[in-house]
Design a protein around this motif. Structure first.
Motif, PDB file in Angstrom:
ATOM      1  N   PHE A 145      12.468   1.821   5.068  1.00  0.00           N
ATOM      2  CA  PHE A 145      13.669   1.457   4.770  1.00  0.00           C
ATOM      3  C   PHE A 145      14.726   1.696   5.372  1.00  0.00           C
ATOM      4  O   PHE A 145      16.006   1.786   4.929  1.00  0.00           O
ATOM      5  N   ALA A 146      14.792   2.088   6.545  1.00  0.00           N
ATOM      6  CA  ALA A 146      15.657   2.436   7.530  1.00  0.00           C
ATOM      7  C   ALA A 146      16.714   1.090   7.965  1.00  0.00           C
ATOM      8  O   ALA A 146      18.172   1.930   7.736  1.00  0.00           O
ATOM      9  N   SER A 160      13.360  -3.255   9.586  1.00  0.00           N
ATOM     10  CA  SER A 160      11.891  -2.430   9.232  1.00  0.00           C
ATOM     11  C   SER A 160      11.706  -2.998   7.750  1.00  0.00           C
ATOM     12  O   SER A 160      10.446  -2.984   7.778  1.00  0.00           O
ATOM     13  N   LEU A 161      12.430  -3.190   6.807  1.00  0.00           N
ATOM     14  CA  LEU A 161      12.032  -3.701   5.470  1.00  0.00           C
ATOM     15  C   LEU A 161      11.488  -5.124   5.657  1.00  0.00           C
ATOM     16  O   LEU A 161      10.502  -5.504   4.960  1.00  0.00           O
ATOM     17  N   CYS A 162      12.256  -6.004   6.371  1.00  0.00           N
ATOM     18  CA  CYS A 162      11.651  -7.218   6.703  1.00  0.00           C
ATOM     19  C   CYS A 162      10.040  -7.255   7.371  1.00  0.00           C
ATOM     20  O   CYS A 162       9.218  -7.992   7.138  1.00  0.00           O
ATOM     21  N   ASP A 163       9.903  -6.371   8.183  1.00  0.00           N
ATOM     22  CA  ASP A 163       8.866  -5.993   8.930  1.00  0.00           C
ATOM     23  C   ASP A 163       7.606  -5.649   7.810  1.00  0.00           C
ATOM     24  O   ASP A 163       6.645  -5.993   7.878  1.00  0.00           O
ATOM     25  N   LEU A 164       8.135  -4.692   6.995  1.00  0.00           N
ATOM     26  CA  LEU A 164       7.188  -4.284   5.804  1.00  0.00           C
ATOM     27  C   LEU A 164       6.761  -5.422   5.006  1.00  0.00           C
ATOM     28  O   LEU A 164       5.504  -5.507   4.739  1.00  0.00           O
ATOM     29  N   VAL A 165       7.744  -6.363   4.762  1.00  0.00           N
ATOM     30  CA  VAL A 165       7.279  -7.594   3.816  1.00  0.00           C
ATOM     31  C   VAL A 165       6.242  -8.540   4.777  1.00  0.00           C
ATOM     32  O   VAL A 165       5.217  -8.784   4.237  1.00  0.00           O
ATOM     33  N   GLU A 166       6.718  -8.580   5.752  1.00  0.00           N
ATOM     34  CA  GLU A 166       5.752  -9.500   6.915  1.00  0.00           C
ATOM     35  C   GLU A 166       4.507  -8.999   6.922  1.00  0.00           C
ATOM     36  O   GLU A 166       3.487  -9.863   6.676  1.00  0.00           O
ATOM     37  N   ALA A 202       0.767  -1.200   0.069  1.00  0.00           N
ATOM     38  CA  ALA A 202      -0.032   0.136   0.030  1.00  0.00           C
ATOM     39  C   ALA A 202       0.888   1.155  -0.030  1.00  0.00           C
ATOM     40  O   ALA A 202       2.151   1.173   0.564  1.00  0.00           O
ATOM     41  N   ASP A 203       0.724   2.394  -0.776  1.00  0.00           N
ATOM     42  CA  ASP A 203       1.149   3.528  -0.903  1.00  0.00           C
ATOM     43  C   ASP A 203       1.487   3.983   0.682  1.00  0.00           C
ATOM     44  O   ASP A 203       2.855   4.622   1.038  1.00  0.00           O
ATOM     45  N   ALA A 204       0.519   4.077   1.548  1.00  0.00           N
ATOM     46  CA  ALA A 204       0.772   4.598   2.920  1.00  0.00           C
ATOM     47  C   ALA A 204       1.965   3.888   3.857  1.00  0.00           C
ATOM     48  O   ALA A 204       2.125   4.322   4.444  1.00  0.00           O
ATOM     49  N   ASP A 205       2.293   2.594   3.160  1.00  0.00           N
ATOM     50  CA  ASP A 205       3.262   1.720   3.910  1.00  0.00           C
ATOM     51  C   ASP A 205       4.705   2.165   3.468  1.00  0.00           C
ATOM     52  O   ASP A 205       5.659   1.564   4.039  1.00  0.00           O
ATOM     53  N   LEU A 206       4.676   2.673   2.491  1.00  0.00           N
ATOM     54  CA  LEU A 206       5.986   2.912   1.612  1.00  0.00           C
ATOM     55  C   LEU A 206       6.881   4.307   2.105  1.00  0.00           C
ATOM     56  O   LEU A 206       6.983   5.216   1.506  1.00  0.00           O
TER      57      LEU A 206
END
Length: 86
Positions: free
Chosen positions: A67-68, A72-78, A58-62
């Motif tokens: 990307f810090a 945090s990137l793994c959390d986004l994917v999960e 979702a755009d709001a998640d990006l």
């Protein structure tokens, strides 16, 4: 292969790191710490992750915070994987 390892593979490929990123941990900083991670690379990374995992962010998640670090990137994917399962 777990999500972390898969994210590292996509990250390594998207940034053309030639294997340098495969041993990174959750705390490894990304945005602002890697010269390879510019705006175009972020787009390639997003596309690579979406294609690899069969998800859509979702755009709001990006946000920049996603990307810090590797974690945090793994959390986004999960998070996206969990939403795709519902």
């Amino acid at each position: 292969m777990n999500v972390h390892d898969q994210v590292l593979r996509v990250l390594d490929d998207a940034l053309s790191l030639q294997g340098r990123g495969l041993a990174w941990g959750r705390e490894t900083p990304l945005l602002g710490a890697l010269p390879e991670l510019d705006s175009m690379a972020v787009l390639a990374l997003i596309t690579g992750l979406e294609n690899h995992f069969g998800i859509a962010f979702a755009d709001a998640d990006l946000q920049g915070a996603a990307f810090a670090s590797v974690g945090s990137l793994c959390d986004l994917v999960e998070q996206a994987l969990a939403q795709a399962d519902t």
